[in-house]
Design a protein around this motif. Structure first.
Motif, PDB file in Angstrom:
ATOM      1  N   LEU A  68      70.776 -20.435 -17.596  1.00  0.00           N
ATOM      2  CA  LEU A  68      70.205 -19.269 -16.974  1.00  0.00           C
ATOM      3  C   LEU A  68      69.677 -18.558 -18.135  1.00  0.00           C
ATOM      4  CD1 LEU A  68      72.832 -18.106 -14.443  1.00  0.00           C
ATOM      5  CD2 LEU A  68      70.658 -18.508 -13.928  1.00  0.00           C
ATOM      6  N   LEU A  69      70.159 -18.585 -19.325  1.00  0.00           N
ATOM      7  CA  LEU A  69      69.482 -18.024 -20.531  1.00  0.00           C
ATOM      8  C   LEU A  69      68.145 -18.442 -20.720  1.00  0.00           C
ATOM      9  CD1 LEU A  69      72.506 -17.348 -22.768  1.00  0.00           C
ATOM     10  CD2 LEU A  69      70.894 -15.548 -22.098  1.00  0.00           C
ATOM     11  N   GLU A  70      67.918 -19.713 -20.661  1.00  0.00           N
ATOM     12  CA  GLU A  70      66.800 -20.545 -21.059  1.00  0.00           C
ATOM     13  C   GLU A  70      65.655 -20.160 -19.774  1.00  0.00           C
ATOM     14  OE1 GLU A  70      65.042 -25.075 -21.108  1.00  0.00           O
ATOM     15  OE2 GLU A  70      67.086 -24.848 -21.683  1.00  0.00           O
ATOM     16  N   LYS A  71      66.210 -20.143 -18.752  1.00  0.00           N
ATOM     17  CA  LYS A  71      65.354 -19.704 -17.553  1.00  0.00           C
ATOM     18  C   LYS A  71      64.808 -18.243 -17.786  1.00  0.00           C
ATOM     19  CE  LYS A  71      67.029 -22.738 -14.033  1.00  0.00           C
ATOM     20  NZ  LYS A  71      67.718 -22.587 -12.491  1.00  0.00           N
ATOM     21  N   VAL A  72      65.637 -17.411 -18.243  1.00  0.00           N
ATOM     22  CA  VAL A  72      65.380 -16.008 -18.327  1.00  0.00           C
ATOM     23  C   VAL A  72      64.280 -15.734 -19.441  1.00  0.00           C
ATOM     24  CG1 VAL A  72      66.162 -13.736 -18.813  1.00  0.00           C
ATOM     25  CG2 VAL A  72      67.188 -15.055 -17.061  1.00  0.00           C
ATOM     26  N   GLY A  73      64.653 -16.628 -20.386  1.00  0.00           N
ATOM     27  CA  GLY A  73      63.865 -16.513 -21.703  1.00  0.00           C
ATOM     28  C   GLY A  73      62.385 -16.773 -21.252  1.00  0.00           C
ATOM     29  N   LYS A  74      62.305 -17.809 -20.518  1.00  0.00           N
ATOM     30  CA  LYS A  74      60.942 -18.374 -20.151  1.00  0.00           C
ATOM     31  C   LYS A  74      60.156 -17.325 -19.211  1.00  0.00           C
ATOM     32  CE  LYS A  74      62.017 -23.306 -20.636  1.00  0.00           C
ATOM     33  NZ  LYS A  74      61.884 -24.624 -19.870  1.00  0.00           N
ATOM     34  N   HIS A  75      60.965 -16.749 -18.482  1.00  0.00           N
ATOM     35  CA  HIS A  75      60.500 -15.918 -17.347  1.00  0.00           C
ATOM     36  C   HIS A  75      60.092 -14.530 -18.265  1.00  0.00           C
ATOM     37  CE1 HIS A  75      60.269 -14.055 -13.392  1.00  0.00           C
ATOM     38  NE2 HIS A  75      61.141 -13.144 -13.742  1.00  0.00           N
ATOM     39  N   ILE A  76      60.720 -14.284 -18.995  1.00  0.00           N
ATOM     40  CA  ILE A  76      60.281 -12.934 -20.035  1.00  0.00           C
ATOM     41  C   ILE A  76      59.005 -13.310 -20.373  1.00  0.00           C
ATOM     42  CG2 ILE A  76      60.737 -11.610 -21.956  1.00  0.00           C
ATOM     43  CD1 ILE A  76      63.902 -11.949 -21.112  1.00  0.00           C
ATOM     44  N   ILE A  77      59.016 -14.463 -21.130  1.00  0.00           N
ATOM     45  CA  ILE A  77      57.465 -14.834 -21.820  1.00  0.00           C
ATOM     46  C   ILE A  77      56.282 -14.798 -20.521  1.00  0.00           C
ATOM     47  CG2 ILE A  77      56.120 -16.791 -22.707  1.00  0.00           C
ATOM     48  CD1 ILE A  77      59.007 -17.297 -24.273  1.00  0.00           C
ATOM     49  N   GLN A  78      56.689 -15.275 -19.503  1.00  0.00           N
ATOM     50  CA  GLN A  78      55.494 -15.252 -18.378  1.00  0.00           C
ATOM     51  C   GLN A  78      55.323 -13.894 -17.836  1.00  0.00           C
ATOM     52  OE1 GLN A  78      57.913 -17.987 -15.560  1.00  0.00           O
ATOM     53  NE2 GLN A  78      56.509 -19.831 -16.330  1.00  0.00           N
ATOM     54  N   ILE A  79      56.224 -13.146 -17.686  1.00  0.00           N
ATOM     55  CA  ILE A  79      56.048 -11.630 -17.536  1.00  0.00           C
ATOM     56  C   ILE A  79      55.166 -11.062 -18.441  1.00  0.00           C
ATOM     57  CG2 ILE A  79      56.821  -9.426 -16.976  1.00  0.00           C
ATOM     58  CD1 ILE A  79      59.380 -10.905 -15.604  1.00  0.00           C
ATOM     59  N   GLY A  80      55.397 -11.329 -19.639  1.00  0.00           N
ATOM     60  CA  GLY A  80      54.533 -10.778 -20.927  1.00  0.00           C
ATOM     61  C   GLY A  80      53.083 -11.128 -20.727  1.00  0.00           C
ATOM     62  N   TYR A  81      52.854 -12.583 -20.391  1.00  0.00           N
ATOM     63  CA  TYR A  81      51.546 -12.855 -20.121  1.00  0.00           C
ATOM     64  C   TYR A  81      50.885 -12.401 -19.047  1.00  0.00           C
ATOM     65  CZ  TYR A  81      52.634 -17.201 -23.088  1.00  0.00           C
ATOM     66  OH  TYR A  81      52.823 -17.974 -24.072  1.00  0.00           O
ATOM     67  N   ILE A  82      51.596 -11.776 -18.005  1.00  0.00           N
ATOM     68  CA  ILE A  82      51.141 -11.070 -16.803  1.00  0.00           C
ATOM     69  C   ILE A  82      50.582  -9.780 -17.037  1.00  0.00           C
ATOM     70  CG2 ILE A  82      51.585 -10.336 -14.843  1.00  0.00           C
ATOM     71  CD1 ILE A  82      51.289 -13.009 -13.976  1.00  0.00           C
ATOM     72  N   ILE A  83      51.534  -9.276 -17.979  1.00  0.00           N
ATOM     73  CA  ILE A  83      51.215  -7.723 -18.433  1.00  0.00           C
ATOM     74  C   ILE A  83      49.892  -7.797 -19.295  1.00  0.00           C
ATOM     75  CG2 ILE A  83      52.101  -5.990 -19.883  1.00  0.00           C
ATOM     76  CD1 ILE A  83      55.110  -6.812 -18.765  1.00  0.00           C
ATOM     77  N   GLU A  84      50.061  -8.630 -20.102  1.00  0.00           N
ATOM     78  CA  GLU A  84      48.676  -9.078 -21.117  1.00  0.00           C
ATOM     79  C   GLU A  84      47.597  -9.195 -20.354  1.00  0.00           C
ATOM     80  OE1 GLU A  84      49.773 -11.818 -24.102  1.00  0.00           O
ATOM     81  OE2 GLU A  84      51.191 -10.324 -25.040  1.00  0.00           O
ATOM     82  N   SER A  85      47.798 -10.102 -19.237  1.00  0.00           N
ATOM     83  CA  SER A  85      46.453 -10.669 -18.566  1.00  0.00           C
ATOM     84  C   SER A  85      46.617 -10.126 -17.047  1.00  0.00           C
ATOM     85  CB  SER A  85      46.094 -12.000 -18.866  1.00  0.00           C
ATOM     86  OG  SER A  85      45.112 -12.445 -17.993  1.00  0.00           O
ATOM     87  N   PRO A  86      46.296  -9.055 -16.688  1.00  0.00           N
ATOM     88  CA  PRO A  86      46.836  -8.893 -15.235  1.00  0.00           C
ATOM     89  C   PRO A  86      45.997  -9.519 -14.133  1.00  0.00           C
ATOM     90  CG  PRO A  86      46.119  -6.710 -16.402  1.00  0.00           C
ATOM     91  CD  PRO A  86      45.946  -7.904 -17.418  1.00  0.00           C
ATOM     92  N   LYS A  87      44.970 -10.390 -14.410  1.00  0.00           N
ATOM     93  CA  LYS A  87      43.831 -10.943 -13.711  1.00  0.00           C
ATOM     94  C   LYS A  87      44.377 -12.257 -13.147  1.00  0.00           C
ATOM     95  CE  LYS A  87      40.032  -8.099 -13.662  1.00  0.00           C
ATOM     96  NZ  LYS A  87      40.510  -7.101 -12.851  1.00  0.00           N
ATOM     97  N   ARG A  88      45.692 -12.920 -13.748  1.00  0.00           N
ATOM     98  CA  ARG A  88      46.136 -14.000 -13.614  1.00  0.00           C
ATOM     99  C   ARG A  88      46.266 -14.409 -12.298  1.00  0.00           C
ATOM    100  NH1 ARG A  88      49.124 -16.407 -18.392  1.00  0.00           N
ATOM    101  NH2 ARG A  88      50.147 -17.812 -16.465  1.00  0.00           N
ATOM    102  N   GLN A  89      46.151 -15.588 -11.784  1.00  0.00           N
ATOM    103  CA  GLN A  89      46.508 -16.065 -10.670  1.00  0.00           C
ATOM    104  C   GLN A  89      47.907 -16.415 -10.311  1.00  0.00           C
ATOM    105  OE1 GLN A  89      43.763 -16.214  -8.317  1.00  0.00           O
ATOM    106  NE2 GLN A  89      42.472 -15.140  -9.934  1.00  0.00           N
ATOM    107  N   ASP A  90      48.800 -16.553 -10.978  1.00  0.00           N
ATOM    108  CA  ASP A  90      49.945 -17.181 -10.689  1.00  0.00           C
ATOM    109  C   ASP A  90      51.059 -15.916 -10.467  1.00  0.00           C
ATOM    110  OD1 ASP A  90      49.970 -16.351 -13.503  1.00  0.00           O
ATOM    111  OD2 ASP A  90      50.925 -17.939 -14.097  1.00  0.00           O
ATOM    112  N   LYS A  91      50.556 -14.723 -10.300  1.00  0.00           N
ATOM    113  CA  LYS A  91      51.531 -13.554  -9.971  1.00  0.00           C
ATOM    114  C   LYS A  91      52.367 -13.791  -8.895  1.00  0.00           C
ATOM    115  CE  LYS A  91      48.441 -10.065 -11.361  1.00  0.00           C
ATOM    116  NZ  LYS A  91      47.680  -8.581 -10.821  1.00  0.00           N
TER     117      LYS A  91
END
Length: 141
Positions: A68-91
């Motif tokens: 779970l720690l690994e999944k959450v770590g990856k998830h945090i990174i992915q959310i960061g990408y969404i915040i930086e690039s709000p037009k992403r298609q994988d929201k």
């Protein structure tokens, strides 16, 4: 999750998950230590079986926690990408992943709490049923 998902809030929530999981990981380490501390003094076969089962459960929970720690770590990174690039298609996919991860963490916490209670119950039972009192009391000269 709807189209007005507040990604900053989800990011903060995921950071809280990570913090909580790190706490559970430390607590699991403590529970392992507690069980190991008395394991060497156990003489009754039934108590050995109970301790082996609880140790196996603790190991399984530890693996789940690490996963779970690994999944959450990856998830945090992915959310960061969404915040930086709000037009992403994988929201949408990320929002569904967030819900799934939340359920996994909820299930883990339930198992953890049940296991923790069981560790203390078994430890208390073993201490009462074994002759620890004679081993642990200071010897009189």
């Amino acid at each position: 999750m709807n189209t007005k998902t507040n990604w900053e809030e989800l990011y903060v929530l995921a950071e809280h998950w990570k913090s909580d999981l790190l706490f559970y990981k430390d607590d699991l380490r403590f529970l392992h230590h507690l069980v190991d501390k008395y394991f060497i003094w156990i003489t009754k076969a039934e108590n050995l079986i109970m301790v082996k089962e609880i140790k196996a459960d603790l190991l399984s929970l530890g693996k789940s926690c690490n996963d779970l720690l690994e999944k959450v770590g990856k998830h945090i990174i992915q959310i960061g990408y969404i915040i930086e690039s709000p037009k992403r298609q994988d929201k949408r996919v990320l929002a569904l992943e967030h819900q799934h991860l939340e359920q996994e963490i909820t299930d883990f916490v339930k198992k953890f709490r049940m296991n923790r209670k069981e560790v203390f119950t078994i430890t208390e039972y073993i201490m009462d049923s074994e002759a620890f009192y004679s081993i642990m009391e200071p010897q009189q000269p």
